[in-house]
Design a protein around this motif. Structure first.
Motif: not given
Lengths: 280, 351
Positions: A177, A179-180, A182-190, A197-198, B77, B85, B93, B102, B106
């Motif tokens: 998906d 959006s998962l 994008e959500a990771a990036r949106n939450l600050g993951a480089n 992690r995703v 980021h 969303w 997971f 999360f 980060m």
């Protein structure tokens, strides 16, 4: 209310059940039984003795072959997974739908040709006086001995498993998906953290299945270790061939085969369990 | 109290996907602590606008400024623009607490602290006891609250929401609207809420931005949008509005042969809007001006009942009544009624 399965439904299932019973379960049981038989005067006699097991499992050459095979299959599975991943990633996330479709098609094409034929091609390419060494020679290096070595066998394993691993990885990555991510990036993951992690956890099932296929195919392969690896050191599949040829020792070969199948069962079961493990 | 400079500024922002112009020349300011709803039909550019704010799409031209800083080259980021969303995009997971942690992880927050903060937010969202659940073990409303906690735990200065309630049951939508408005007031941060539902937008937002075909059609308080739509697009999109065509001559508008007072309107053909709840239904022809119309159907709409009529020119007319009024009127399909409105209920659509 339990639904009764009709005769009609059974009729459709029957061919598969018969096939699996006759040509998989039957021979498997025969082979297990055979591992307890005896060979007298080059002839097998049904029996129930542990001689074969005793003999094979107490010999170093069996255990050497076992660990070589296990190690090579593990290495091949790791190597194939790692080599395939960047390509699968690019196909899943960077390529257009059209490019991805063509790529999957071209990944299927290698299976058009017999594996054995492809391995013969490698024999020519990797030979001491072959084209690869000629190219390396231009650079003032070599020649390298690539045939009849662990390297040669590994090239063979990759030929066998890489296209399949790329296909499996591509499908599992493409199914994530978006959006998962994008959500990771949106939450600050480089990008690196997003990958580790995703993307990897989300594609876990496909990545593990790809790894397991690579392991299973390499573990049981006879062609690559024989024609490219030079049977040195022998793998379990080579050991089986040698054992049957020397003095008709089919029961001892059956011991090796049962050990191989038991190993694959354990590995496949553990991998599938890990792939579908639900966390609580 | 609040800083008067806007938190977010869109300046001449355009976004094209190939030949398709998703957003054309967007200019918009969003204040600190404001609850702004961006509303419009599918494909109007509202989600693209939100995604550009989060950095998930790059503008084709123009600049977006957040807190005085130009954001065009700031990667996703490194922005402080958490988004909720439509699909919620919770990580299947990870368990509930790990999902909420999360963003803190980060940002390099220490394990103990991030756990404490995640648990505080779960408690605040009424999810005590669900900390170690898997996401697929939660109901839709619970997932919604996990998604909110995950976005808010990092204490952002704004929260972006992309149709977050569209997948919920009707009764849950009303409850979540309450949760969201309360949260926004308590936190005092900016909410930018994209929706196609005017009931959600009108119920929660301080200001509503109506978009159509990549452009802003109107910006205003919910009341203004509802009572005084600036153009036909807004009037139609808001629904529950009657759009009537007539000719004005000396503060009088003639519609279907009847003359209605319309003070202050320019002479000539105009369109006026009368909200359904300002429409009066008469069972017999009143002495004052009224439009004769045939009853078509009725529809229960939460706060009242919308009656649909067909005028003599074939135009659709709507009037909102209460249940007791409906009982008195006893409408049946085909029955004639007369509709009128007070002069101050009519609003001329500009242009």
């Amino acid at each position: 209310m339990a639904k009764k399965t009709s005769l009609y439904e059974y009729a459709w299932r029957l061919p598969l059940i018969l096939w699996q019973g006759l040509f998989f379960v039957g021979p498997l049981l025969l082979m297990v039984a055979m591992s307890f038989w005896l060979v007298r005067n080059y002839r097998m006699e049904p029996d129930f003795v542990f001689n074969n097991w005793d003999r094979m499992l107490s010999r170093d050459y069996f255990w050497n072959a076992y660990f070589v095979t296990f190690w090579r299959a593990t290495l091949a599975a790791i190597l194939a997974s790692v080599l395939a991943f960047p390509a699968s990633f690019a196909l899943a996330f960077r390529a257009s739908d059209t490019v991805r479709r063509w790529a999957v098609f071209f990944l299927i094409v290698p299976f058009f040709t017999s594996y054995l034929v492809r391995i013969y091609a490698w024999q020519v390419l990797l030979a001491e006086s072959g084209p690869l060494n000629a190219i390396i020679g231009f650079l003032g290096l070599g020649p390298f001995t690539m045939l009849n070595s662990g390297f040669g066998a590994m090239v063979g394993y990759m030929t066998l498993v890489l296209p399949l691993v790329v296909i499996l990885q591509t499908f599992s990555l493409a199914a994530i998906d978006k959006s998962l991510i994008e959500a990771a990036r949106n939450l600050g993951a480089n990008p690196r953290e997003t990958l580790l992690r995703v993307i990897v956890p989300a594609a876990k099932v496909g990545l593990i299945i790809g790894f397991v296929f690579a392991f299973i195919l390499s573990f049981g392969d006879f062609v690559s270790p024989f024609y490219l690896g030079g049977s040195n050191p022998p793998t379990l599949s080579i050991l089986i061939v040698d054992t049957t040829k020397s003095g008709q020792q089919w029961p001892r070969a059956a011991v090796v085969a049962v050990m191989m199948i038991a190993t694959l069962f354990v590995v496949a079961f553990a991998a599938v369990a890990a792939a579908y493990r639900k966390r609580s | 109290m609040t800083n008067m400079t806007p938190l977010v500024t869109f300046k001449d922002v355009k976004k094209s996907f190939g030949a398709f112009k998703a957003v054309k020349e967007l200019n918009l300011e969003i204040g600190r602590g404001e609850f702004v709803a961006i509303m419009g039909p599918s494909g109007c550019g509202k989600t693209t606008t939100l995604r550009m704010l989060a950095g998930l799409e790059a503008p084709s031209s123009g600049t977006i400024t957040i807190d005085g800083q130009e954001m065009n080259d700031v990667p996703v980021h490194d922005r402080d623009t958490p988004l909720v969303w439509q699909s919620l995009a919770l990580f299947p997971f990870l368990n509930v607490t790990e999902n909420v942690e999360f963003g803190l992880k980060m940002r390099g927050v220490a394990p103990d602290e991030r756990r404490t903060r995640a648990l505080q937010w779960l408690d605040r969202m009424g999810l005590k006891g669900f900390e170690n659940r898997r996401i697929d073990e939660l109901s839709g409303g619970q997932r919604q609250r996990v998604a909110l906690a995950r976005s808010l735990v990092t204490e952002p200065q704004m929260l972006l929401l992309d149709e977050p309630l569209s997948a919920l049951d009707a009764h849950l939508v009303i409850r979540m609207q309450g949760v969201l408005t309360k949260l926004q007031k308590e936190l005092g941060i900016t909410f930018v809420y994209v929706t196609h539902s005017q009931s959600e937008a009108f119920a929660m937002a301080d200001r509503v931005v109506i978009m159509g075909q990549g452009e802003i059609a109107q910006i205003g308080k919910p009341q203004e949008i509802f009572r005084a739509p600036q153009n036909r697009f807004v009037a139609e999109f808001v629904g529950r509005n009657n759009i009537l065509e007539g000719v004005v001559h000396g503060d009088i508008i003639t519609i279907d042969g009847s003359d209605f007072a319309l003070p202050g309107a320019p002479d000539g053909p105009v369109e006026i809007v009368v909200a359904a709840d300002r429409m009066q239904i008469h069972a017999t022809a009143p002495t004052d001006a009224a439009i004769a119309a045939e009853f078509v159907s009725e529809e229960f709409a939460g706060t009242g009942i919308i009656c649909y009529f067909e005028g003599e020119g074939g135009e659709e007319l709507k009037a909102q009544v209460t249940e007791s009024q409906l009982a008195t009127l006893q409408p049946e399909p085909g029955k004639m009624f007369w509709l009128s409105w007070a002069p101050d209920a009519a609003h001329v659509i500009a242009g």
